[in-house]
Motif scaffolding. Structure first.
Motif, PDB file in Angstrom:
ATOM      1  N   UNK A 108       0.885  -1.445  -0.155  1.00 27.59           N
ATOM      2  CA  UNK A 108      -0.682   0.298   0.167  1.00 27.59           C
ATOM      3  C   UNK A 108       0.930   1.209  -0.665  1.00 27.59           C
ATOM      4  N   UNK A 109       1.348   2.032  -1.146  1.00 26.69           N
ATOM      5  CA  UNK A 109       1.450   3.538  -0.657  1.00 26.69           C
ATOM      6  C   UNK A 109       0.290   4.439  -0.991  1.00 26.69           C
ATOM      7  N   UNK A 110       0.740   5.013   0.134  1.00 30.48           N
ATOM      8  CA  UNK A 110      -0.208   5.945   0.716  1.00 30.48           C
ATOM      9  C   UNK A 110       0.275   7.706   0.169  1.00 30.48           C
ATOM     10  N   UNK A 111      -0.965   8.420   0.122  1.00 32.24           N
ATOM     11  CA  UNK A 111      -0.399   9.840  -0.756  1.00 32.24           C
ATOM     12  C   UNK A 111      -1.330  10.225  -0.100  1.00 32.24           C
ATOM     13  N   UNK A 112      -1.561  11.748   0.580  1.00 30.28           N
ATOM     14  CA  UNK A 112      -2.076  12.518   1.548  1.00 30.28           C
ATOM     15  C   UNK A 112      -2.026  13.653   0.553  1.00 30.28           C
ATOM     16  N   UNK A 113      -3.306  14.632   0.556  1.00 30.56           N
ATOM     17  CA  UNK A 113      -3.600  15.816   0.542  1.00 30.56           C
ATOM     18  C   UNK A 113      -3.200  16.797   0.902  1.00 30.56           C
ATOM     19  N   UNK A 114      -4.022  18.173   0.963  1.00 30.67           N
ATOM     20  CA  UNK A 114      -2.636  19.071   0.901  1.00 30.67           C
ATOM     21  C   UNK A 114      -2.211  19.628   2.075  1.00 30.67           C
ATOM     22  N   UNK A 115      -1.056  20.098   1.702  1.00 31.85           N
ATOM     23  CA  UNK A 115       0.246  20.275   3.330  1.00 31.85           C
ATOM     24  C   UNK A 115       0.725  18.872   3.016  1.00 31.85           C
ATOM     25  N   UNK A 116       0.954  17.909   1.888  1.00 27.13           N
ATOM     26  CA  UNK A 116       2.131  16.788   1.742  1.00 27.13           C
ATOM     27  C   UNK A 116       2.497  15.944   3.076  1.00 27.13           C
TER      28      UNK A 116
END
Length: 221
Positions: free
Chosen positions: A2-10
């Motif tokens: 699983x590669x989990x990508x965040x939203x704004x703010x990173x």
């Protein structure tokens, strides 16, 4: 993996509770940190970092939250992605900038309508506590606010470069209590742009922090 990508703010930190639960269930998982406060870094740069974070994984489940919906799909030609899972995510159209997405999808009107239905003043000053942290435990809210980074405009300025959504099985998860991207709004956008129905989960926009058990279970289904 699983590669989990965040939203704004990173900050990959928003995924830390989910990562721990995926590990406990016997899965490899990594949360990506993105240079949100770098005014020179755009979606292609974010995609490069997602690819680098995945390393030599031979099977990637790509999970993207909020703004991550713009950058995560750009990696599918370089990673062995078996599935994309969107979590309260922006779904772009070919040639559309992130800046234009808001008006093109009608997000602001959807938010205002949802506020009125819930008895909130849609004209009140924007409050992170109201729209993002209303269901997040206080200790996590305090940490997130203290360590948060601003989101640069670079991710919103360039046209989304793909001619179509990647030909990869995709699921769309929507927080039933999301006040920023209301669930009905997400359902409409997913249907119009991807021809997909949403799967509704408990929690708001930051359900990786507020409802990690339910979200992890959904990711593993």
């Amino acid at each position: 993996m699983f590669v989990l990508v965040p939203g704004a703010g990173g900050s990959g930190w928003i995924w830390h509770l989910v990562v721990a639960r995926l590990h406990a269930a016997g899965h490899d998982a990594i949360a990506v940190d993105l240079p949100a406060d770098d005014e020179t870094a755009g979606l292609r740069d974010y995609a490069d970092l997602i690819v680098a974070s995945a390393g030599a994984a031979d099977d990637v489940v790509l999970v993207a939250q909020s703004l991550g919906g713009l950058s995560a799909p750009l990696t599918c030609d370089r990673l062995p992605v078996s599935k994309i899972i969107l979590v309260n995510a922006m779904i772009p159209a070919p040639g559309e900038t992130g800046g234009d997405w808001w008006a093109n999808t009608g997000q602001e009107q959807a938010r205002r309508d949802n506020d009125r239905a819930a008895g909130r003043d849609p004209d009140a000053a924007f409050d992170l506590g109201v729209y993002f942290f209303h269901d997040v435990p206080q200790d996590l809210t305090d940490y997130a606010i203290a360590h948060g980074r601003p989101q640069s405009g670079a991710a919103f300025g360039l046209a989304w470069p793909l001619p179509a959504w990647p030909d990869v099985p995709t699921r769309v998860l929507a927080g039933a209590d999301d006040r920023f991207f209301p669930a009905e709004f997400q359902a409409r956008v997913a249907r119009d742009r991807l021809g997909l129905d949403v799967e509704r989960l408990p929690g708001g926009h930051l359900n990786p922090l507020s409802r990690p058990d339910e979200l992890t279970k959904a990711l593993l289904e």
